[in-house]
Design an enzyme around this catalytic site. Structure first.
Site, PDB file in Angstrom:
ATOM      1  N   HIS A 242       0.756  -1.086  -0.382  1.00  0.00           N
ATOM      2  CA  HIS A 242       0.114   0.173  -0.088  1.00  0.00           C
ATOM      3  C   HIS A 242       1.016   1.316  -0.365  1.00  0.00           C
ATOM      4  O   HIS A 242       0.634   2.259  -0.927  1.00  0.00           O
ATOM      5  CB  HIS A 242      -0.440   0.609   1.002  1.00  0.00           C
ATOM      6  CG  HIS A 242      -2.149  -0.954   1.531  1.00  0.00           C
ATOM      7  ND1 HIS A 242      -2.744  -1.292   0.578  1.00  0.00           N
ATOM      8  CD2 HIS A 242      -1.954  -2.142   2.234  1.00  0.00           C
ATOM      9  CE1 HIS A 242      -4.036  -2.520   0.434  1.00  0.00           C
ATOM     10  NE2 HIS A 242      -3.400  -3.256   1.974  1.00  0.00           N
ATOM     11  N   ASP A 243       1.800   1.409   1.427  1.00  0.00           N
ATOM     12  CA  ASP A 243       2.217   2.833   1.320  1.00  0.00           C
ATOM     13  C   ASP A 243       3.233   3.211   0.222  1.00  0.00           C
ATOM     14  O   ASP A 243       3.161   4.513  -0.449  1.00  0.00           O
ATOM     15  CB  ASP A 243       2.441   3.039   3.579  1.00  0.00           C
ATOM     16  CG  ASP A 243       1.490   2.776   3.670  1.00  0.00           C
ATOM     17  OD1 ASP A 243       0.007   3.149   3.294  1.00  0.00           O
ATOM     18  OD2 ASP A 243       1.737   2.119   5.064  1.00  0.00           O
TER      19      ASP A 243
END
Length: 312
Positions: A242-243
């Site tokens: 994700h990040d």
């Protein structure tokens, strides 16, 4: 080479840590500061974890500031089941050599942005948006002064990962997210619709392990933990990353497809707390929000392998 000034606000967290490693290894980015927030684990641990990753990357030149430990108006939540009790999976934790920078994150963020030319400082948001909401409340000019805010958060067509309709970063402090989205700042949003297309497959992890670089080995070990947890809890063979998509967009925007939109966050209902209402029927010329609808997963991992393996 023109370098992009950047502040990272994060709650490491396995994937936050990989995003930090990517940013530290990218010479196009002029990292002004790392800010931490309570989220995946409490802020004392996210602050330590950010300094651990900084030390592994040999980037003690970048200050790390501790930020908010609790959401604006909620009890703190955590995601230790997906990141480990200490937040870094199977990585051995230790007390880093370099300490935190003096002062509060919100004050430092405001000072950095207001001292630089208008629109020049980007912000990569990898956790709850508490710090930015506090800074904007203290300095109303901040939203207009910032460069793009590239945030990991939210869900639309993929559904949520903490409730059926909410993604964790937004759910953890929906009030802060609602204020930031309503502030008028330019936002590039990497929701689950895009990040679920960036998967840590076995071949991609092996490619990182093969490089021999300590940074790549660290990322691979973090991903091995995510791989095991996703199999046990969700049943997937390849965990989504994700990040790091926030940093990847700053480095290689062609790896993503964006759509202009307007985003609002549900704060009143506990049933749909943190739901992101993404409306695409907007004027594309004036839209302040852009939602990532597609990501080149292989391209993101190629970028990771190149940077963390000591390549380009």
């Amino acid at each position: 080479m023109k370098r992009q000034s950047l502040i990272i606000d994060c709650d490491p967290g396995v994937d936050d840590a990989i995003g930090l490693l990517l940013a530290f290894a990218s010479p196009e980015l002029d990292l002004k500061a790392i800010m931490t927030v309570g989220g995946n684990v409490p802020v004392a641990r996210t602050s330590r974890n950010a300094r651990i990753i900084r030390q592994i990357a040999e980037r003690e030149d970048v200050p790390v500031f501790a930020g908010a430990g609790v959401p604006l108006r909620r009890e703190p939540a955590g995601a230790g089941e997906f990141h480990g009790a200490e937040g870094l999976g199977w990585l051995e934790v230790f007390e880093p050599d370099a300490p935190l920078a003096d002062g509060h994150e919100a004050d430092a963020l405001t000072r950095i942005v207001m001292d630089e030319p208008e629109g020049s400082v980007a912000l990569a948001l990898m956790g709850p948006m508490t710090n930015l909401a506090l800074a904007m409340k203290a300095e109303p000019r901040l939203a207009a002064r910032m460069g793009p805010v590239v945030a990991m958060g939210g869900a639309r067509s993929e559904g949520g990962n903490i409730t059926p309709s909410a993604e964790f970063n937004i759910w953890a402090d929906p009030d802060a997210a609602a204020e930031v989205f309503a502030s008028g700042c330019e936002m590039i949003v990497m929701g689950l619709d895009a990040t679920h297309q960036v998967r840590a497959t076995e071949a991609r992890i092996v490619a990182l392990e093969a490089s021999g670089d300590a940074r790549a080995a660290t990322a691979a070990r973090l991903l091995r933990f995510s791989q095991a947890i996703e199999r046990d809890i969700v049943g997937w063979d390849a965990a989504p990353l994700h990040d790091p998509c926030t940093v990847a967009w700053l480095l290689r925007p062609e790896l993503f497809r964006l759509a202009p939109c307007r985003i609002a966050v549900e704060t009143e209902s506990e049933l749909t707390r943190g739901h992101t209402a993404v409306e695409f029927r907007v004027d594309g010329e004036t839209a302040r929000h852009h939602w990532a609808t597609w990501a080149d997963g292989q391209g993101v991992f190629d970028l990771l392998a190149a940077r963390l393996g000591g390549g380009e």
